[in-house]
Design a protein around this motif. Structure first.
Motif, PDB file in Angstrom:
ATOM      1  N   ILE A  40       0.842  -1.204   0.000  1.00 21.90           N
ATOM      2  CA  ILE A  40       0.000   0.000   0.000  1.00 21.90           C
ATOM      3  C   ILE A  40       0.871   1.246   0.000  1.00 21.90           C
ATOM      4  O   ILE A  40       0.601   2.221  -0.723  1.00 21.90           O
ATOM      5  N   LEU A  41       1.924   1.231   0.799  1.00 19.77           N
ATOM      6  CA  LEU A  41       2.827   2.380   0.871  1.00 19.77           C
ATOM      7  C   LEU A  41       3.442   2.689  -0.491  1.00 19.77           C
ATOM      8  O   LEU A  41       3.535   3.858  -0.890  1.00 19.77           O
ATOM      9  N   LYS A  42       3.845   1.671  -1.215  1.00 13.14           N
ATOM     10  CA  LYS A  42       4.434   1.888  -2.542  1.00 13.14           C
ATOM     11  C   LYS A  42       3.446   2.590  -3.468  1.00 13.14           C
ATOM     12  O   LYS A  42       3.821   3.503  -4.223  1.00 13.14           O
ATOM     13  N   GLU A  43       2.186   2.197  -3.424  1.00 13.09           N
ATOM     14  CA  GLU A  43       1.172   2.829  -4.277  1.00 13.09           C
ATOM     15  C   GLU A  43       0.972   4.289  -3.880  1.00 13.09           C
ATOM     16  O   GLU A  43       0.852   5.170  -4.742  1.00 13.09           O
ATOM     17  N   VAL A  79       4.657  10.224   6.376  1.00 13.07           N
ATOM     18  CA  VAL A  79       4.926  10.116   7.810  1.00 13.07           C
ATOM     19  C   VAL A  79       4.347   8.813   8.345  1.00 13.07           C
ATOM     20  O   VAL A  79       3.217   8.439   8.008  1.00 13.07           O
ATOM     21  N   LEU A  80       5.133   8.135   9.185  1.00 12.16           N
ATOM     22  CA  LEU A  80       4.685   6.898   9.832  1.00 12.16           C
ATOM     23  C   LEU A  80       4.390   7.183  11.289  1.00 12.16           C
ATOM     24  O   LEU A  80       5.294   7.433  12.084  1.00 12.16           O
ATOM     25  N   HIS A  81       3.097   7.153  11.630  1.00 13.26           N
ATOM     26  CA  HIS A  81       2.692   7.236  13.030  1.00 13.26           C
ATOM     27  C   HIS A  81       2.626   5.817  13.594  1.00 13.26           C
ATOM     28  O   HIS A  81       2.557   4.844  12.858  1.00 13.26           O
ATOM     29  N   GLY A  82       2.630   5.723  14.920  1.00 12.28           N
ATOM     30  CA  GLY A  82       2.671   4.387  15.515  1.00 12.28           C
ATOM     31  C   GLY A  82       3.982   3.697  15.198  1.00 12.28           C
ATOM     32  O   GLY A  82       4.022   2.508  14.902  1.00 12.28           O
ATOM     33  N   GLY A  83       5.076   4.456  15.258  1.00 15.43           N
ATOM     34  CA  GLY A  83       6.377   3.924  14.857  1.00 15.43           C
ATOM     35  C   GLY A  83       7.002   2.972  15.860  1.00 15.43           C
ATOM     36  O   GLY A  83       7.971   2.282  15.539  1.00 15.43           O
ATOM     37  N   GLU A 108      12.189  -0.873   5.112  1.00 14.36           N
ATOM     38  CA  GLU A 108      11.459  -0.942   3.839  1.00 14.36           C
ATOM     39  C   GLU A 108      10.553   0.270   3.671  1.00 14.36           C
ATOM     40  O   GLU A 108      10.419   0.816   2.562  1.00 14.36           O
ATOM     41  N   ALA A 109       9.920   0.683   4.760  1.00  8.55           N
ATOM     42  CA  ALA A 109       9.026   1.838   4.698  1.00  8.55           C
ATOM     43  C   ALA A 109       9.801   3.099   4.328  1.00  8.55           C
ATOM     44  O   ALA A 109       9.338   3.917   3.518  1.00  8.55           O
ATOM     45  N   ILE A 110      10.986   3.262   4.889  1.00  6.58           N
ATOM     46  CA  ILE A 110      11.818   4.428   4.591  1.00  6.58           C
ATOM     47  C   ILE A 110      12.259   4.415   3.131  1.00  6.58           C
ATOM     48  O   ILE A 110      12.314   5.454   2.467  1.00  6.58           O
TER      49      ILE A 110
END
Length: 307
Positions: free
Chosen positions: A192-195, A205-209, A219-221
């Motif tokens: 989903i993040l890639k899309e 921004v990633l909350h709940g890190g 991978e998210a970064i």
């Protein structure tokens, strides 16, 4: 060191595929620990204040954070985390935080757009960067324990949201939750993040890190996350360490005795997170050429007096 904008920090982090740690400052000890570790690792950092932290400590804590940041040797931004409404935002504007989050993600799309757009209009005229949220990060107190209130961010809706609001960065829901995870619930959706990243091409921004697998964070970064919010991971061990010290030394009371272990534990965690995010050693990249260093406020703000 001059204070810098979160926008300046995140724009570069996004382009170079590292992330800036945004750490919640629950008290003045947290502020000292965050800055100490950031300086030791020569890392830019964001110190952020949540509204309930704000209410607990008052506006004076902001003055303390700003002054501490000004004498640091690394770039530091000061950010309002999860502003609930315009009142929270205007208070932070008055206290000279240079970026804010307006979180009306619980509202339907049109109301979220309207509320966010109003904040962007005010803040950009004052020179202040804005973060918003689309979807629902979820939290450990949600009634549905299988989902914990998550609503994944839809890439198409996110693109429309960005175009209508002109926010500077967006908090996205890709499977994290606020607070500590129940066992086995870490399900970060990199697909989903890639899309979302392909659709938006702005810092995410990633909350709940807290309490996520390191590999998933990496991978998210790599796929657009430029700011990682950390609160639980630096609070729970800190206060448990104080509890343990009180039990171990029930007749002691001096702060330098009671807080020593807690501060060290927190600093160890801060170091681990900054190294994970890849921002260590990046301070010099921001500081090499002051001619290109963005001001504290990233936009051509109006001169405004607050009363």
């Amino acid at each position: 060191m001059v204070l810098v904008s979160s926008k300046y920090l995140l724009d570069r982090a996004y382009q170079e595929h590292f992330a800036i740690g945004a750490f919640n400052a629950g008290n003045s000890e947290f502020v000292k620990n965050i800055i100490t570790v950031a300086e030791n690792l020569q890392s830019p950092v964001i110190i952020q204040i949540y509204p309930l932290e704000y209410e607990l400590m008052g506006s004076k804590i902001i003055k303390y954070v700003l002054e501490a940041a000004k004498v640091s040797n690394v770039p530091i931004a000061v950010h309002l985390d999860h502003g609930r409404d315009l009142n929270d935002v205007l208070r932070s504007n008055k206290d000279q935080l240079n970026s804010v989050m307006i979180d009306t993600s619980a509202e339907e799309f049109a109301k979220n757009v309207a509320a966010t757009s109003e904040v962007v209009d005010i803040c950009h005229r004052l020179g202040i960067a804005v973060e918003a949220e689309l979807g629902s990060i979820g939290n450990r107190f949600a009634n549905d324990s299988s989902n914990m209130g998550r609503i994944y961010t839809d890439p198409n809706s996110a693109k429309e949201f960005i175009e209508q609001t002109e926010v500077d960065f967006l908090a996205v829901s890709i499977g994290t939750v606020h607070g500590p995870y129940p066992s086995g619930k870490n399900e970060i959706r990199i697909d989903i993040l890639k899309e979302i990243n392909r659709a938006l091409k702005i810092p995410l921004v990633l909350h709940g890190g807290s309490k996520n697998p390191d590999q998933k964070i990496k991978e998210a970064i790599e796929n657009g996350i430029a700011k990682v919010n950390i609160s639980t991971d630096i609070k729970l061990p800190y206060f448990h360490a104080i509890k343990d010290t009180v039990i171990e030394k029930p007749t002691d009371y001096e702060p330098w005795i009671m807080l020593k272990q807690a501060n060290q534990i927190q600093k160890d965690i801060l170091k681990e997170k900054i190294l994970l995010f890849g921002s260590n050693g990046k301070a010099s990249e921001y500081l090499n050429d002051f001619r290109h260093l963005k001001p504290y406020f990233p936009y051509e703000g109006e001169k405004v007096e607050f009363y």
